[in-house]
Structures are given as structure tokens and as C-alpha cells.
Design a protein around this motif. Structure first.
Motif, PDB file in Angstrom:
ATOM      1  N   ALA A 271       0.829  -1.204   0.000  1.00 60.54           N
ATOM      2  CA  ALA A 271       0.000   0.000   0.000  1.00 60.54           C
ATOM      3  C   ALA A 271       0.869   1.262   0.000  1.00 60.54           C
ATOM      4  N   LEU A 272       1.949   1.249   0.774  1.00 56.23           N
ATOM      5  CA  LEU A 272       2.858   2.397   0.807  1.00 56.23           C
ATOM      6  C   LEU A 272       3.486   2.623  -0.563  1.00 56.23           C
ATOM      7  N   LEU A 273       3.887   1.531  -1.210  1.00 56.38           N
ATOM      8  CA  LEU A 273       4.490   1.650  -2.541  1.00 56.38           C
ATOM      9  C   LEU A 273       3.482   2.209  -3.545  1.00 56.38           C
ATOM     10  N   ARG A 274       2.232   1.732  -3.474  1.00 56.48           N
ATOM     11  CA  ARG A 274       1.207   2.252  -4.379  1.00 56.48           C
ATOM     12  C   ARG A 274       0.976   3.742  -4.144  1.00 56.48           C
ATOM     13  N   ALA A 275       0.937   4.148  -2.877  1.00 57.65           N
ATOM     14  CA  ALA A 275       0.722   5.556  -2.558  1.00 57.65           C
ATOM     15  C   ALA A 275       1.869   6.418  -3.077  1.00 57.65           C
ATOM     16  N   LEU A 276       3.096   5.947  -2.896  1.00 60.87           N
ATOM     17  CA  LEU A 276       4.258   6.705  -3.365  1.00 60.87           C
ATOM     18  C   LEU A 276       4.287   6.789  -4.886  1.00 60.87           C
ATOM     19  N   MET A 277       4.002   5.687  -5.568  1.00 64.30           N
ATOM     20  CA  MET A 277       4.007   5.686  -7.031  1.00 64.30           C
ATOM     21  C   MET A 277       2.907   6.597  -7.575  1.00 64.30           C
ATOM     22  N   SER A 278       1.730   6.539  -6.972  1.00 66.69           N
ATOM     23  CA  SER A 278       0.629   7.401  -7.406  1.00 66.69           C
ATOM     24  C   SER A 278       0.976   8.870  -7.181  1.00 66.69           C
ATOM     25  N   THR A 279       1.666   9.148  -6.071  1.00 66.01           N
ATOM     26  CA  THR A 279       2.082  10.524  -5.792  1.00 66.01           C
ATOM     27  C   THR A 279       3.071  11.022  -6.838  1.00 66.01           C
ATOM     28  N   VAL A 280       4.021  10.177  -7.205  1.00 66.86           N
ATOM     29  CA  VAL A 280       5.013  10.552  -8.222  1.00 66.86           C
ATOM     30  C   VAL A 280       4.329  10.815  -9.562  1.00 66.86           C
ATOM     31  N   GLU A 281       3.405   9.935  -9.945  1.00 63.63           N
ATOM     32  CA  GLU A 281       2.706  10.107 -11.226  1.00 63.63           C
ATOM     33  C   GLU A 281       1.893  11.403 -11.251  1.00 63.63           C
ATOM     34  N   THR A 282       1.131  11.637 -10.182  1.00 66.66           N
ATOM     35  CA  THR A 282       0.299  12.844 -10.127  1.00 66.66           C
ATOM     36  C   THR A 282       1.151  14.102 -10.131  1.00 66.66           C
ATOM     37  N   THR A 283       2.235  14.090  -9.339  1.00 65.90           N
ATOM     38  CA  THR A 283       3.115  15.258  -9.267  1.00 65.90           C
ATOM     39  C   THR A 283       3.779  15.528 -10.615  1.00 65.90           C
ATOM     40  N   ALA A 284       4.184  14.462 -11.313  1.00 68.26           N
ATOM     41  CA  ALA A 284       4.817  14.634 -12.625  1.00 68.26           C
ATOM     42  C   ALA A 284       3.842  15.271 -13.620  1.00 68.26           C
ATOM     43  N   ILE A 285       2.597  14.818 -13.599  1.00 72.62           N
ATOM     44  CA  ILE A 285       1.581  15.386 -14.505  1.00 72.62           C
ATOM     45  C   ILE A 285       1.369  16.868 -14.203  1.00 72.62           C
ATOM     46  N   ILE A 286       1.228  17.195 -12.922  1.00 76.76           N
ATOM     47  CA  ILE A 286       1.013  18.589 -12.530  1.00 76.76           C
ATOM     48  C   ILE A 286       2.217  19.451 -12.907  1.00 76.76           C
ATOM     49  N   THR A 287       3.431  18.906 -12.739  1.00 78.89           N
ATOM     50  CA  THR A 287       4.645  19.661 -13.053  1.00 78.89           C
ATOM     51  C   THR A 287       4.713  20.008 -14.534  1.00 78.89           C
ATOM     52  N   VAL A 288       4.415  19.032 -15.396  1.00 77.28           N
ATOM     53  CA  VAL A 288       4.421  19.291 -16.844  1.00 77.28           C
ATOM     54  C   VAL A 288       3.392  20.370 -17.191  1.00 77.28           C
ATOM     55  N   ILE A 289       2.228  20.282 -16.572  1.00 74.02           N
ATOM     56  CA  ILE A 289       1.175  21.270 -16.833  1.00 74.02           C
ATOM     57  C   ILE A 289       1.614  22.664 -16.394  1.00 74.02           C
TER      58      ILE A 289
END
Length: 434
Positions: A271-289
Motif C-alpha cells: 500500500a505504501l508503494l502504491r501511494a508513493l508511485m501514485s504521488t510521483v505520477e500525479t506530481t509529474a503530470i502537474i509539473t508538466v502542466i
């Protein structure tokens, strides 16, 4: 060709790119880069593309993004949404439409630690919808309450939309968060009243379910949610009292959610790994935007398009209130066809100077923008929350979901009217914060 015309052409080219599936951030970056080169020179545009990406993200304030995103993902992975719904159900289940009311209340609670409308809607679809179906709730009311309640995720802080609005307009993120508290509470109450009125008019939408819970049962219901309430109070209260900044509040919120998950022994390594991976993906999308938005902002600045629009509206002879009503109406129409993030990034750089020129408070305007974005998230024919629910519940036609959200759209329009008449609803807490 004058610069303003170039700016208008660039805006429509960007819409065309998005129509053909180009990601929002990439479309803004391409138009901003080429447009800046056309207005100035290719050398200037190359210098811009070399400096803008770094300047866009090398900002200490933006560290709130991954921290608040992580806070929401940790809460989602550890079953906080289920606890919030169970507690709300205990208090409201005896009322007609009580399970739908409990869904809205749980959505508000989950929004206080999530910041994402889609995550809130998806979580409550898995938690609340089976329960409402079990007791024979009409699919329109069941899905409508989830879709509408899910939108509270971007109004009640922490909110990703407030973060992006604050970054684009250079407005205090802490004040924006506080500005969303009272409107968020009021909209939650309006949603509950909407359910009460609709079920009173048509009792077949929601049959009565269970007997009223005892005082002991209600007291026990708080046992599972008091920690979440305290965490929200700590984060928002700390910002309000001047104890820490929004960035520090994000760190405290993420750390507090992690400690809460560990204390309840619900956080596995997976669960921790899923949360961290989801955070990285979301942050990367927001950063590009955000990088694309910064490049586009430079292009709009050199074309003078926002200033030209502000001048044109100021000289139109319309009152500031009439112009604001036109802007709100335009947002409500756009929201029916566009993603809320795209809508903010495309329009705020142009309309924000108009708002300031008309004398409106940037904090108040941010709250209004978020409320119209909420309406767009459930309004046909796009409504991202509706698509999320429809994808998870395939046996309920989208037509029924859209019919179910209509009363809640009326509640959002009512909130917009209240904000126009009583701006202090959004401005009181930011004005009095330390």
C-alpha cells in the motif's frame, strides 16, 4: 498582424491541439514557445524554453503539491473513506435519504485530507453505492449524491485546484485554502438539504432504512474518525493561527496521515508503494502542466491579450457585477465541455487581470472559479466524476446519473449567488488569519 490577434490565434490553436488529444501541458508549451518566437524572435524563444521549465518548478512553495497529494493517497490506501462513511451513516441512516446524506458528509470528510475530486468520487463509489443499492435507493439519487459529493474534494482544503490557481496568479495558497473552508461547509449543507427536499417530493427515491442509532452507537462512531478530524484541524488551524505556512502544513499533514496509518496497522509495504508511485505520477503530470502554463503565460504577456480584454470590458459600459456574471456564465458553459484543469489553465491567465481591474479580490475570484469547476465536473456532456462512476458501475446508464446530479447543480448555482451577495463567506477567514 498585431500582437493581440496573434494571441487570439494562438489560443484557438491550443484548443485545436487539445481537441486532437495533445496533453494540456504540452499543448500550452508548444503554443507558448512558437507564439513567443513569432512575436519576438526564435533566439528569445529558445532562451525562454531554456529558462522557463526550471523557473517554473524550482519554487519552494510548490513542495506543497507532492506532500498534499501523498496525504490523499495514504488516506485512500488505509481505508479512511470507509470509516468516514460508517460514522456518517450511524448518525443519519434513520432519515429518509440518510444514506445519501451520509455519502455527502463522508465525501466532505475525505475531501479534507484528499484534495482530489476524482479520488473522492471513486472511493465513495466503492464504499457507499453498494450500501445504498442494498436498501433500494434509486440509482439517480445514489450516483448523483456520490458525483456531487465528490466535487467537494477541490473546494474543501487541501485542494489541488487551489494550489494551481495560487501558483498561476501568485496568490497566497494558505489564504486560498482558508477561503474554501466556509463555502465548502455551506455547500455540504446545501447538498444535504437538496437530498432532503428531493426525497420529500419523491419518497420512492430513498426508502427508510434502519432505526435511529442509540447515543452509545453515535459516540462509538466518532472513535474511528476523531483522528482525521484532529489532523484537518491541525493543518488548517495551524495556517489560520500563523503557526506554520502552507508548505509546513503540507509536511505536517502528510506525516500525520502516515503516523495515523501506521498506528492503525493498515499500511502494508504494498500500500505504501502504491501511494508513493501514485504521488510521483500525479506530481509529474502537474509539473508538466505548470511548465506549459508558465511558457504560455510569457506568450500571453507579450501579446497583451489579457490587458486588451480587461480594457475592452472596462469600456463596455457594463457594471463589474454584470461582467462577473457573464464570466461565471461562460465558465458554467465551458465546464460542460472541458476538463476543469484545462479550463483553469486556459482562462485564468486571461481573465485574472480582468478580475483585478474590476476591483474583485483574487482570493474571492479563486473560490468562484473552483465552484464553477465543481459544476463542470458533473455537468453533461463531459462531467469527469460522472465518467468515473459510470466506469465503475456499468449497469447504471449515464443518462440516469446526469438526471441525478441536476438538483445538486442547482445547489452549486445557489452557492455562487450567495458568494456574489456575501463575499465575506470566502474572505472572512483569510482576512482574519495571522
Amino acid at each position: 498582424m498585431d500582437n493581440t490577434t496573434i494571441g487570439v490565434i494562438g489560443f484557438f490553436v491550443m484548443l485545436l491541439l487539445m481537441f486532437f488529444g495533445v496533453p494540456i501541458g504540452v499543448a500550452m508549451g508548444i503554443v507558448g514557445f512558437i507564439g513567443f518566437a513569432v512575436v519576438n524572435s526564435w533566439d528569445s524563444a529558445l532562451n525562454l524554453i531554456g529558462l522557463a521549465p526550471y523557473s517554473a518548478v524550482a519554487n519552494y512553495v510548490l513542495s506543497v503539491v507532492p506532500l498534499f497529494v501523498l496525504m490523499g493517497h495514504l488516506a485512500n490506501e488505509t481505508g479512511v473513506g470507509r470509516e468516514l462513511y460508517a460514522a456518517s451513516q450511524t448518525w443519519l441512516r434513520h432519515r429518509r435519504g440518510g444514506l445519501a446524506m451520509a455519502t455527502v458528509m463522508a465525501c466532505a470528510g475525505f475531501a479534507a485530507i484528499s484534495g482530489s475530486s476524482l479520488a473522492t468520487a471513486a472511493t465513495m463509489t466503492t464504499v457507499a453505492l453498494p450500501e445504498m443499492r442494498k436498501f433500494g435507493y434509486d440509482p439517480r439519487l445514489a450516483t448523483g449524491s456520490i458525483a456531487a459529493g465528490g466535487t467537494l474534494g477541490i473546494l474543501i482544503p487541501p485542494s489541488i485546484i487551489f494550489l494551481i490557481y495560487g501558483f498561476i496568479t501568485e496568490t497566497s495558497i494558505g489564504k486560498l485554502f482558508l477561503a474554501g473552508v466556509l463555502p465548502g461547509i455551506l455547500l455540504t449543507i446545501l447538498f444535504v438539504l437538496t437530498i432532503a427536499v428531493t426525497t420529500l417530493r419523491d419518497p420512492t427515491l430513498a426508502p427508510r432504512t434502519e432505526a435511529k442509532a442509540s447515543f452509545a452507537e453515535r459516540a462509538r462512531a466518532f472513535r474511528d474518525v476523531w483522528a482525521v478530524a484532529m489532523l484537518f484541524t491541525l493543518v488548517i488551524g495551524g495556517m489560520y493561527g500563523g503557526v506554520f505556512t502552507a508548505t509546513e502544513a503540507a509536511g505536517i499533514g502528510a506525516f500525520g496521515t502516515l503516523i495515523l496509518a501506521l498506528a492503525r496497522r493498515r499500511l502494508t509495504w504494498q500500500a505504501l508503494l502504491r501511494a508513493l508511485m501514485s504521488t510521483v505520477e500525479t506530481t509529474a503530470i502537474i509539473t508538466v502542466i505548470l511548465i506549459g502554463a508558465v511558457i504560455l503565460g510569457y506568450f500571453l504577456a507579450v501579446t497583451q491579450l489579457p490587458m486588451s480584454l480587461a480594457t475592452a470590458l472596462a469600456n463596455s459600459g457594463l457594471s463589474p457585477a454584470a461582467i462577473m456574471l457573464l464570466i461565471i456564465a461562460a465558465y458554467l458553459i465551458m465546464g460542460a465541455f472541458m476538463d476543469e484543469l484545462a479550463m483553469i489553465l486556459l482562462t485564468v491567465p486571461i481573465l485574472f487581470p480582468v478580475c483585478v481591474a474590476l476591483g474583485y479580490d483574487p482570493i474571492w475570484f479563486g473560490v468562484v472559479i473552483v465552484v464553477v469547476c465543481q459544476a463542470g465536473m458533473i455537468a453533461p456532456p463531459v462531467g469527469l466524476n460522472v465518467f468515473v462512476i459510470s466506469g465503475m458501475v456499468r449497469d447504471v446508464p449515464m443518462e440516469q446519473i446526469y438526471r441525478g446530479i441536476l438538483p445538486f447543480l442547482a445547489a452549486m448555482v445557489l452557492l455562487l449567488g450567495i458568494l456574489m451577495l456575501i463575499p465575506d463567506l470566502a474572505l472572512y477567514l483569510p482576512r482574519t488569519m495571522k
